[in-house]
Design a protein around this motif. Structure first.
Motif, PDB file in Angstrom:
ATOM      1  N   GLN A  39       4.194   2.723   2.229  1.00 32.80           N
ATOM      2  CA  GLN A  39       5.518   2.935   1.617  1.00 32.80           C
ATOM      3  C   GLN A  39       6.014   4.349   1.902  1.00 32.80           C
ATOM      4  N   PHE A  40       5.131   5.315   1.678  1.00 29.68           N
ATOM      5  CA  PHE A  40       5.548   6.707   1.843  1.00 29.68           C
ATOM      6  C   PHE A  40       5.792   7.033   3.320  1.00 29.68           C
ATOM      7  N   LYS A  41       4.967   6.437   4.183  1.00 32.58           N
ATOM      8  CA  LYS A  41       5.196   6.643   5.616  1.00 32.58           C
ATOM      9  C   LYS A  41       6.528   6.017   6.029  1.00 32.58           C
ATOM     10  N   ALA A  42       6.845   4.857   5.449  1.00 31.41           N
ATOM     11  CA  ALA A  42       8.142   4.241   5.746  1.00 31.41           C
ATOM     12  C   ALA A  42       9.271   5.161   5.292  1.00 31.41           C
ATOM     13  N   ALA A  43       9.065   5.809   4.149  1.00 30.09           N
ATOM     14  CA  ALA A  43      10.084   6.751   3.662  1.00 30.09           C
ATOM     15  C   ALA A  43      10.234   7.927   4.630  1.00 30.09           C
ATOM     16  N   GLU A  44       9.130   8.397   5.153  1.00 26.45           N
ATOM     17  CA  GLU A  44       9.210   9.503   6.119  1.00 26.45           C
ATOM     18  C   GLU A  44       9.911   9.064   7.402  1.00 26.45           C
ATOM     19  N   ARG A  85       9.754  10.366  -1.733  1.00 32.59           N
ATOM     20  CA  ARG A  85       9.304   9.306  -0.817  1.00 32.59           C
ATOM     21  C   ARG A  85       9.356   7.949  -1.523  1.00 32.59           C
ATOM     22  N   GLN A  88      -2.846   5.777  -3.735  1.00 31.29           N
ATOM     23  CA  GLN A  88      -3.386   5.830  -2.374  1.00 31.29           C
ATOM     24  C   GLN A  88      -2.912   7.054  -1.596  1.00 31.29           C
ATOM     25  N   ILE A 135      12.948   6.749  -1.708  1.00 31.69           N
ATOM     26  CA  ILE A 135      13.432   6.297  -0.393  1.00 31.69           C
ATOM     27  C   ILE A 135      12.775   4.973  -0.022  1.00 31.69           C
ATOM     28  N   ALA A 136      11.467   4.878  -0.273  1.00 29.84           N
ATOM     29  CA  ALA A 136      10.750   3.633   0.052  1.00 29.84           C
ATOM     30  C   ALA A 136      11.374   2.457  -0.669  1.00 29.84           C
ATOM     31  N   PHE A 141       0.845  -1.196   0.000  1.00 31.28           N
ATOM     32  CA  PHE A 141       0.000   0.000   0.000  1.00 31.28           C
ATOM     33  C   PHE A 141       0.877   1.242   0.000  1.00 31.28           C
ATOM     34  N   GLN A 142       0.601   2.136  -0.931  1.00 29.80           N
ATOM     35  CA  GLN A 142       1.485   3.286  -1.108  1.00 29.80           C
ATOM     36  C   GLN A 142       1.592   4.139   0.145  1.00 29.80           C
ATOM     37  N   TRP A 143       0.502   4.279   0.872  1.00 25.25           N
ATOM     38  CA  TRP A 143       0.558   5.079   2.099  1.00 25.25           C
ATOM     39  C   TRP A 143       1.650   4.549   3.033  1.00 25.25           C
ATOM     40  N   LEU A 196      12.467  -0.727   1.417  1.00 24.61           N
ATOM     41  CA  LEU A 196      11.526  -1.849   1.277  1.00 24.61           C
ATOM     42  C   LEU A 196      11.848  -2.666   0.043  1.00 24.61           C
TER      43      LEU A 196
END
Ligand SMILES: Cc1cc2nc3c(=O)[nH]c(=O)nc-3n(C[C@H](O)[C@H](O)[C@H](O)COP(=O)(O)OP(=O)(O)OC[C@H]3O[C@@H](n4cnc5c(N)ncnc54)[C@H](O)[C@@H]3O)c2cc1C
Ligand SMILES: Cc1cc2nc3c(=O)[nH]c(=O)nc-3n(C[C@H](O)[C@H](O)[C@H](O)COP(=O)(O)OP(=O)(O)OC[C@H]3O[C@@H](n4cnc5c(N)ncnc54)[C@H](O)[C@@H]3O)c2cc1C
Ligand SMILES: Cc1cc2nc3c(=O)[nH]c(=O)nc-3n(C[C@H](O)[C@H](O)[C@H](O)COP(=O)(O)OP(=O)(O)OC[C@H]3O[C@@H](n4cnc5c(N)ncnc54)[C@H](O)[C@@H]3O)c2cc1C
Ligand SMILES: Cc1cc2nc3c(=O)[nH]c(=O)nc-3n(C[C@H](O)[C@H](O)[C@H](O)COP(=O)(O)OP(=O)(O)OC[C@H]3O[C@@H](n4cnc5c(N)ncnc54)[C@H](O)[C@@H]3O)c2cc1C
Lengths: 401, 401, 401, 401
Positions: free
Chosen positions: B296-301, C385, D293, C388-389, B292-294, C393
């Motif tokens: 992924q992006f939260k992991a990047a943050e 993002r 997403q 980085i993800a 889920f992209q959310w 990941l």
């Protein structure tokens, strides 16, 4: 000491009685007094004992908090969802975790009142209203959380019984409940349409309680895995249509989300009031903490968050009471906003207490632990975003994709 | 299960060994292995038992973590502050609360090593290095927290003794420590200049331990109020000059702040790694959470926050190691940034675990509780802002006004 | 007046010379002086005239900023990426938009230096180094922004020429450039592998300049759509391999991202210094703004953001200089963090100026407008993002899905 | 193109007509149509010309927006503050800067209607209602912004005139206004009690207009310094009591704050709708931006911010309409929350447009520039915190200290 109820801050912009009519104010006062007298003095004890305060729940039943928005016919209080939100907000100022359990119990009572047969209502509602019978709601499974529709607990028809196998996870109140509203799937029927809701009593053979989970918060009631091994339940225990389980579960959740948001509000309100008092009383560097501009401005920000959270909760309550077109999105929106924002308020109130904020002699850490759960429960705040996005981006596809 | 150490994520931008020379990497590996083998498997147990893990501390002493940046002469490990920050980061991945206590203990050892007499060093340092003797740091009082210079514990000179009266609050390790570095005030001498630091042993008559505080986190060591009633301590127990106590306390705190920041880093790193693993393994809606992209992006943050926190901690460590002009501000800055930001990482990692994040079978909730304290301890994050502001607004007056 | 260069705040924790060796400090000083003398006094004028300051660029060429990290052989300055980041940070304190264009020009120079033939280098680099020739970078198309690999500008081979058709959007410096590094696709070859990079000069028939876009910021150089209508370019103008265009574009972008991050840093630094000065000088309620605790604490937060942004930028610069394994992720991380965070600093500095912050007589609003673009340019911060993800990941699939 | 009004998104949770009665919906529709037809198509032109759109204002007068909450007797529309907030919200969707000037003009009309003599009303109100006469509000001075009570423009009594000296800064609409409500101080009378409000016409000798300021936004009307050199004004031009000027100015500001908050709401609503449309239409990586997403969840967050901002604005409008005890704090709270939060929405909507967001062919950058000012105007958002803090910390002293 830290555990005295914040003395009445009668008149400020965060007063929760602003905008209410006299009847609503009366309901609020009853709940406030209950919180102040029966919950707040014992919230730390409830938390540390990690036991359900059954006697206190009975007292809650006496004042009408066992079946708040059920019809009066079978003992319900016949109040609106708006009234209920007022009540949960106040209860949570006294013990957020107990208020949250009362919300779950009320969700189950409401499901029986709305979807149950006359026999179900007669059997369960008077006791639930009085809180001599307690309810639990069982949707989540170990492998099915956010994606509730993927649940795998199976019901196989066998004459006038269903034979149920599978397991449910994180069931609040389990071990102490008399009736479980369980979402199960017709054997071989995938998808949301295969799901129905059935009432199960814990003394049925094959109903196995898992260990009591140790948790960050919500310690005044247990959460457990429940396993069903060939549990035979009469077909008459089904509530709602046989393909309506998912809808029932979801419509129960609208109210659940609203109530949980209201519980966060109560936790935030009480934490804020405690912080205001602490700022005025505690001195450092020769003056009250309230005399430092940073603390003043942070208090203003907390007030802003509290007022806007309350506005969101009450707007959602109005939508639900009026059964509007956007009630699903508004309940999700209120849940997302209020549970996130009130957590910030509680956390800031804790910070304003310095080291005292982390001591169990003070309630701040408990409000923090309890309200942290609200960002996950009744659909995570990510799922709230998904629900809201669906409302605002209707023509877009693949919202879970 | 949730309690397995995150399997080695060898090569990603958050790898803590990036940028280190081989010697530093070796130090890091020792600490990492210690955390992995001796702390992580037991962190939940340490937390729930609420007892100091004394045997584990002795093992930490054996690998050289009892007096990390003390001279080797009396048993210290002779490492730099930078090395120490590497160590605390790793230890905290295994048990943040224990790592934090090890930091406090090391602060005391360093104070004795730096300001103590030869006799003090001989008496305490070998045992402290081996962690057979444990130290506590006593600055805070019930009425003097952020405004430490207002402390009121009084020392009256009586021949070659001081007679000490007053009380200290929130003393970490108290009850289990053998030596307390206590900041006291010469009777009748107000202000920071009236303060000195004296070593007190707990068996001295009049040294009274208060009850063990129940706390949100940091449960692997006690915090207590200590009361001094006419406690007679030899004048020779003074360390540093007789008007140097405040300076000593503050210079101890520079390192304390750095180490606490490093402890938050460890908590965040481990929480992040657990979250990455959970995202890859847990499936909902027919795919891994990591798809889920959310997420992924939260992991990047989170990665961004983790890397920048580490950069801040290591920069502060370099400043302290090199004793630079801005070391005070840089340690405060690293403490403010890393403890706030890493709390966010831990909190997000918990959220990514859904309901599992709040269970005590999983370490997320413990990292949350433990690292929450870091925003208050060793000077609150508001006081950090004040220290940094002093650096950048030097010509402005009344910074505490 | 608002437009005087902030007077030297020589010694604070945000000093950009902290941690540099003497050689780096010298490079920094040259750039700082250039910014102070040639850019800052004219930045408002450059902005309002909306023209490229060509004479000023030539002066920049004289001090060596036209081909900073190109080999000295053809006039380059032969400096490292780390040095370049120092330079862009300083230049941006004087005029962020001009610094950003200098970065793009240098990206093109570097591409020619790295991938071009000896003939290309001889033809373009000496002039580019002197800034008598200017370069532009053309990747984006109207329908292909974040998904650069989907570009559709087509090159059809015709003997020893390519015939190019299509259009490029948002091309910075266009209209004033002498050489355009254009990413085009072999006719009929989809995907990233079909892309190559070709140098095009604007006097080639069929090269059509669109109107000058009116923009929020970056007004000191034009952005235009460029349309190619049967533009015939010699095959020898290709730089890099014929399937390497996407890689070349991306590797140019690593540096571009780093430099843009450095430009945000400069904008933030100058805005912060102006704010500190304003806080000290401006009085309200009978005292300096700097005497209000809110402003002090906000200044501390800005300092924290500035220092951590700088640490991120320099860490990325080191990764790029050392060509490390994680350089792509680190450049993305520094770009994401520094451009977001420095925008916050600038915005807060503007707020601290009250009404004056929005006047064009003061530079705050210009720093705001210019640095806002950095969150979009060289890959949006959402794409950062994603990058980085991917690093953290790695085993997860469908990262763009 | 970017400048088409967002097509009606009829039914979503952010619909501004939710919760309104039919009369209010009608008022809203009038304002919406005016915005759509008269403002939105020209907002970019208004902005770039930097001229007051006087003819458009007259059209606004025709539909009743020149004296919205003035009595009908002299041409006012006789609507409530709540109605006015609905109107400003809608107007701002079409041109935020023009809506903001209409708010200031209405503030002045209201002051005349409320505090002026019959003669004042006759003279000014019909023309102001028709927008053939325009008003300005002059409180701020170069040295007196947030601390308005320290203003130094002096009025010396001379027979039946006041002789006025001093200067006012940032006066919106100046140069194009026919009447200025100016806050001045009786010579020799310090403090808020020394202030009164006097109407000044610009053709009075000694009334000197400064240069038109160049600004980040609010470009559809001028701001200037006005200098008074021995300006003789009849005593009869005073409105309100001779020691009431500060109160008048402040009570005017309550409405001003509310209206400005409503203007931010309009900017955010329009930006959000544009973003939703762009997300659905723009494709990258083979699918609509709305199918990512991250964008869906960000849209959900924007919706949440928009709804809660609207709830805050409408709650404040109700307080002001009902003249409640906490109206001052509620207006400040709504202004703080809505202007900060709506700026975030606009900024996110811009980001969702990628590079197009920064082009002047698209309105996003203009909404950003215009709404940025709202965080400063009518009392900065720091002063809002101060006002709210006063409400919630009443017993604390030294709130400006
Ligand atoms: C204390 C407690 C009490 C509870 N009581 C009850 C109860 O009484 N009855 C009951 O039925 N349940 C109960 N629950 C369960 C609760 O409803 C679930 O925990 C919750 O729905 C989340 O499910 P999960 O834990 O499986 O998390 P998961 O669904 O595994 O989610 C893990 C993470 O992934 C995220 N995620 C999931 N899907 C997506 C997606 N599509 N896109 C982006 N992110 C996604 C989530 O937001 C979360 O951050 C309780 C939980 C707790 C913690
Ligand atoms: C678990 C734990 C362990 C500890 N261990 C030790 C130990 O081993 N030894 C020891 O000496 N101490 C110890 N402490 C004490 C700790 O250092 C203090 O709690 C801390 O310094 C804050 O002091 P306080 O709790 O009195 O808060 P206060 O000083 O009362 O602060 C309350 C709030 O006011 C804010 N505040 C204070 N002054 C200002 C100001 N000027 N401007 C704006 N805001 C302000 C604070 O930031 C905080 O938010 C411990 C504390 C905890 C919680
Ligand atoms: C002033 C300026 C100067 C420029 N100069 C140059 C130049 O010199 N040369 C050049 O080649 N280009 C240049 N550009 C173009 C710039 O690189 C692009 O604008 C940028 O890459 C974004 O592309 P886009 O504008 O098409 O936005 P889009 O790609 O359409 O993106 C729109 C929004 O969707 C988001 N988005 C896109 N894909 C995803 C996804 N998979 N998941 C989630 N969100 C997504 C984006 O982050 C953004 O928020 C310039 C742009 C500007 C504004
Ligand atoms: C475009 C525009 C139009 C305007 N139109 C009008 C108009 O028509 N009529 C009119 O009278 N005025 C007008 N103003 C003026 C506006 O009201 C002032 O700019 C505003 O009140 C702030 O005052 P200042 O600019 O002097 O900032 P200052 O008061 O100097 O404030 C500077 C900074 O310090 C902060 N600050 C100030 N005091 C404190 C404190 N006690 N504690 C903490 N922080 C503090 C502020 O919040 C701000 O961040 C306009 C301004 C602008 C920009």
């Amino acid at each position: 000491g830290g555990l005295n109820m914040a003395r009445g801050i009668h008149s400020y912009v965060c007063d929760p009685s602003i905008g209410l009519n006299p009847e609503q104010q009366e309901i609020q006062t009853v709940a406030r007094d209950f919180a102040r007298n029966e919950l707040y003095p014992k919230m730390a004890e409830f938390d540390q004992k990690e036991e359900m305060p059954k006697e206190t729940l009975k007292l809650a039943g006496e004042v009408g908090f066992g079946a708040i928005y059920c019809h009066e016919e079978h003992g319900g209080s016949g109040l609106t969802r708006f009234d209920a939100a007022l009540i949960f907000e106040q209860l949570a100022t006294g013990c957020t975790s107990t208020a949250a359990y009362i919300s779950i119990h009320n969700m189950v009572a409401w499901m029986i009142d709305t979807y149950g047969s006359e026999a179900h209502k007669k059997k369960f509602l008077p006791g639930m209203a009085a809180f001599t019978l307690r309810g639990s709601y069982a949707l989540t499974e170990p492998d099915s959380g956010s994606d509730a529709a993927s649940l795998r607990t199976t019901a196989r028809r066998d004459g006038d019984h269903f034979v149920i196998n599978g397991s449910k996870a994180f069931i609040s109140g389990s071990g102490d409940s008399h009736v479980y509203a369980v979402m199960v799937r017709h054997e071989g029927k995938p998808g949301p349409k295969g799901i129905f809701c059935i009432l199960i009593e814990p003394d049925t053979p094959g109903f196995i309680l898992g260990k009591k989970e140790k948790k960050l918060g919500w310690n005044t009631h247990a959460a457990r895995i429940i396993t069903f091994e060939d549990v035979r339940v009469p077909v008459s225990n089904v509530i709602g249509g046989e393909d309506q389980g998912f809808n029932i579960a979801m419509s129960g959740l609208n109210g659940g989300r609203l109530n949980i948001a209201a519980c966060s509000l109560g936790a935030a309100q009480q934490s804020f009031d405690l912080a205001l008092e602490h700022l005025k009383v505690r001195k450092q560097f020769g003056k009250a903490l309230a005399d430092f501009q940073w603390n003043q401005f942070k208090a203003a920000e907390m007030a802003t968050k509290l007022v806007t959270s309350r506005l969101a909760v009450r707007e959602a309550a109005r939508h639900l009471t009026d059964n509007t077109q956007h009630k699903v999105a508004m309940c999700a929106l209120a849940k997302l906003y209020a549970t996130d924002t009130c957590f910030e308020i509680v956390n800031q109130a804790l910070q304003m207490h310095g080291g005292y904020g982390i001591l169990k002699d003070y309630p701040l850490q408990q409000f923090l632990r309890d309200s942290r759960i609200h960002q996950i429960i009744e659909g995570t705040n990510e799922i709230m975003r998904l629900v809201i996005a669906r409302d605002v981006l209707t023509n877009s596809n693949a919202l879970t994709g």
